[in-house]
Motif scaffolding. Sequence first.
Motif, PDB file in Angstrom:
ATOM      1  N   VAL A 144       0.871  -1.181   0.000  1.00 26.01           N
ATOM      2  CA  VAL A 144       0.000   0.000   0.000  1.00 26.01           C
ATOM      3  C   VAL A 144       0.907   1.230   0.000  1.00 26.01           C
ATOM      4  N   VAL A 145       0.633   2.166  -0.906  1.00 29.19           N
ATOM      5  CA  VAL A 145       1.440   3.392  -0.978  1.00 29.19           C
ATOM      6  C   VAL A 145       0.515   4.599  -0.883  1.00 29.19           C
ATOM      7  N   GLN A 146       0.806   5.489   0.043  1.00 31.23           N
ATOM      8  CA  GLN A 146       0.013   6.725   0.180  1.00 31.23           C
ATOM      9  C   GLN A 146       0.968   7.900   0.181  1.00 31.23           C
ATOM     10  N   ILE A 147       0.508   9.021  -0.350  1.00 30.61           N
ATOM     11  CA  ILE A 147       1.310  10.243  -0.284  1.00 30.61           C
ATOM     12  C   ILE A 147       0.394  11.391   0.109  1.00 30.61           C
ATOM     13  N   LEU A 148       0.850  12.220   1.046  1.00 30.81           N
ATOM     14  CA  LEU A 148       0.035  13.341   1.532  1.00 30.81           C
ATOM     15  C   LEU A 148       0.879  14.608   1.575  1.00 30.81           C
ATOM     16  N   PRO A 149       0.240  15.758   1.314  1.00 30.08           N
ATOM     17  CA  PRO A 149       0.952  17.030   1.476  1.00 30.08           C
ATOM     18  C   PRO A 149       0.938  17.426   2.956  1.00 30.08           C
ATOM     19  N   THR A 150       2.059  17.895   3.475  1.00 32.58           N
ATOM     20  CA  THR A 150       2.075  18.360   4.879  1.00 32.58           C
ATOM     21  C   THR A 150       2.848  19.668   4.979  1.00 32.58           C
ATOM     22  N   GLU A 151       2.591  20.360   6.081  1.00 32.96           N
ATOM     23  CA  GLU A 151       3.376  21.558   6.394  1.00 32.96           C
ATOM     24  C   GLU A 151       3.483  21.709   7.901  1.00 32.96           C
ATOM     25  N   VAL A 152       4.706  21.849   8.370  1.00 33.35           N
ATOM     26  CA  VAL A 152       4.942  22.093   9.798  1.00 33.35           C
ATOM     27  C   VAL A 152       5.998  23.202   9.929  1.00 33.35           C
ATOM     28  N   PRO A 153       5.627  24.412   9.434  1.00 29.73           N
ATOM     29  CA  PRO A 153       6.608  25.500   9.509  1.00 29.73           C
ATOM     30  C   PRO A 153       6.919  25.845  10.960  1.00 29.73           C
ATOM     31  N   PRO A 154       8.133  26.347  11.233  1.00 24.42           N
ATOM     32  CA  PRO A 154       8.480  26.681  12.611  1.00 24.42           C
ATOM     33  C   PRO A 154       7.521  27.737  13.168  1.00 24.42           C
ATOM     34  N   GLY A 155       7.140  27.581  14.445  1.00 28.54           N
ATOM     35  CA  GLY A 155       6.268  28.580  15.075  1.00 28.54           C
ATOM     36  C   GLY A 155       4.797  28.264  14.965  1.00 28.54           C
ATOM     37  N   LEU A 156       4.461  27.167  14.293  1.00 24.78           N
ATOM     38  CA  LEU A 156       3.044  26.783  14.152  1.00 24.78           C
ATOM     39  C   LEU A 156       2.473  26.472  15.539  1.00 24.78           C
ATOM     40  N   PRO A 157       1.402  27.168  15.978  1.00 28.07           N
ATOM     41  CA  PRO A 157       0.938  26.939  17.351  1.00 28.07           C
ATOM     42  C   PRO A 157       0.236  25.592  17.551  1.00 28.07           C
ATOM     43  N   THR A 158      -0.509  25.130  16.553  1.00 30.93           N
ATOM     44  CA  THR A 158      -1.240  23.869  16.730  1.00 30.93           C
ATOM     45  C   THR A 158      -1.110  23.030  15.457  1.00 30.93           C
ATOM     46  N   LYS A 159      -1.679  21.834  15.560  1.00 37.81           N
ATOM     47  CA  LYS A 159      -1.679  20.970  14.375  1.00 37.81           C
ATOM     48  C   LYS A 159      -2.517  21.599  13.265  1.00 37.81           C
ATOM     49  N   THR A 160      -2.119  21.315  12.023  1.00 36.28           N
ATOM     50  CA  THR A 160      -2.923  21.775  10.891  1.00 36.28           C
ATOM     51  C   THR A 160      -3.750  20.590  10.394  1.00 36.28           C
ATOM     52  N   ASP A 161      -4.641  20.882   9.437  1.00 37.84           N
ATOM     53  CA  ASP A 161      -5.416  19.793   8.839  1.00 37.84           C
ATOM     54  C   ASP A 161      -4.484  18.754   8.232  1.00 37.84           C
ATOM     55  N   SER A 162      -3.400  19.254   7.622  1.00 37.98           N
ATOM     56  CA  SER A 162      -2.500  18.318   6.932  1.00 37.98           C
ATOM     57  C   SER A 162      -1.813  17.374   7.917  1.00 37.98           C
ATOM     58  N   THR A 163      -1.423  17.879   9.094  1.00 37.94           N
ATOM     59  CA  THR A 163      -0.762  16.980  10.057  1.00 37.94           C
ATOM     60  C   THR A 163      -1.778  16.011  10.674  1.00 37.94           C
ATOM     61  N   LYS A 164      -3.023  16.507  10.869  1.00 45.10           N
ATOM     62  CA  LYS A 164      -4.062  15.609  11.413  1.00 45.10           C
ATOM     63  C   LYS A 164      -4.352  14.478  10.428  1.00 45.10           C
ATOM     64  N   LYS A 165      -4.433  14.853   9.123  1.00 45.10           N
ATOM     65  CA  LYS A 165      -4.724  13.820   8.110  1.00 45.10           C
ATOM     66  C   LYS A 165      -3.597  12.795   8.064  1.00 45.10           C
ATOM     67  N   ALA A 166      -2.358  13.287   8.161  1.00 42.65           N
ATOM     68  CA  ALA A 166      -1.212  12.369   8.116  1.00 42.65           C
ATOM     69  C   ALA A 166      -1.240  11.431   9.320  1.00 42.65           C
ATOM     70  N   GLU A 167      -1.609  11.957  10.472  1.00 46.02           N
ATOM     71  CA  GLU A 167      -1.678  11.133  11.680  1.00 46.02           C
ATOM     72  C   GLU A 167      -2.773  10.065  11.549  1.00 46.02           C
ATOM     73  N   ASP A 168      -3.934  10.487  11.013  1.00 47.02           N
ATOM     74  CA  ASP A 168      -5.026   9.524  10.818  1.00 47.02           C
ATOM     75  C   ASP A 168      -4.605   8.428   9.845  1.00 47.02           C
ATOM     76  N   MET A 169      -3.918   8.838   8.777  1.00 45.84           N
ATOM     77  CA  MET A 169      -3.474   7.861   7.778  1.00 45.84           C
ATOM     78  C   MET A 169      -2.500   6.855   8.403  1.00 45.84           C
ATOM     79  N   LEU A 170      -1.635   7.375   9.278  1.00 49.78           N
ATOM     80  CA  LEU A 170      -0.670   6.505   9.961  1.00 49.78           C
ATOM     81  C   LEU A 170      -1.387   5.435  10.785  1.00 49.78           C
TER      82      LEU A 170
END
Length: 276
Positions: free
Chosen positions: A244-270
């Motif tokens: 199974v191969v999945q690819i997702l766009p993510t962004e975790v720029p420095p200073g981000l106060p909370t999780k973004t939609d992209s990090t939540k989606k990546a976590e759910d996929m994991l």
Amino acid sequence: MPVNNGLVGLWEGGMWRKVAVLVGSATAAVALLVLVERYLRRRRGGWADVPDEGIEMDMVEEEDLEHNSLRPTDDVHRRVSPAFSSTETHYCIPEQLHVLTGSKAEEKRIVVLGLDGVGKSSFLACIANQDCRQAMKPTEGFNVMCIQTRQTSLNMWEIGGTENVRSYWANFLPNTEVLVFVVDSTDKARLPLAKEELHKVLAHPALKAVPLLVLANKQDVAGAMSVEQVSSALNLDSFRANRVVQILPTEVPPGLPTKTDSTKKAEDMLTTLSRS
Ligand SMILES: Nc1nc2c(ncn2[C@@H]2O[C@H](COP(=O)(O)OP(=O)(O)OP(=O)(O)O)[C@@H](O)[C@H]2O)c(=O)[nH]1
Ligand SMILES: [Mg+2]
């Protein structure tokens, strides 16, 4: 002899007292174990242990290793341990001890790889702590952190991406249940190298049929390549026949106060891939 008299006789003979002492001691021991286990959960979110998974713990000099001291969060639904380096490695509570708490969490081993500076530590710190503001230093050895939900304990192993550490990646692959490969979507120049390293690592027998999650990171930066461009540059289609191969766009720029939609989606996929 009447039964009552028999029991009284036994008591006077000391038998019942011995039984009472034995039962009392056993109850106290179990209660103490439960208290210790709960205390450790609250304090550290995990039990310190040394793995027996074929990993050479002495492969990187201890003084070369960093220690990111991230703060744990602790609530009923989700338990997270801080990030640790190879000088201080912590794991989820061993499955055998879940009987004490009634938890049925299954342990899964996730390995997170990618070239240096692509955002592996930033992503893990963000999903583990729900606060993405930590400034990251390059990982010279490896970091381990535990992300625990009700059903699954994800032991996340991030191995440094610098050239000297890349040569040790293979030592960390046995027993991996999901491979996460992080790519810096702005770094077109090093995509061929990222592709070469990914193809090399997936050829390892320990990763046969293991699901792959690619994170096309740094999407917040102008000019970042799209998921489709990264997928094609890495030739991800060549792996789809065997895993199974999945690819997702993510962004975790420095200073981000909370999780973004992209990090939540990546976590759910994991979590999903770890159960597949
Ligand atoms: N703008 C932006 N910067 C990011 C992003 N992710 C990580 N960074 C920055 O990139 C730099 C490297 O991030 P790390 O998380 O240390 O990268 P790494 O993959 O763990 O690197 P090594 O441990 O050296 O292998 C840091 O300055 C991060 O703040 C992102 O999505 N966007
Ligand atoms: Mg790192």
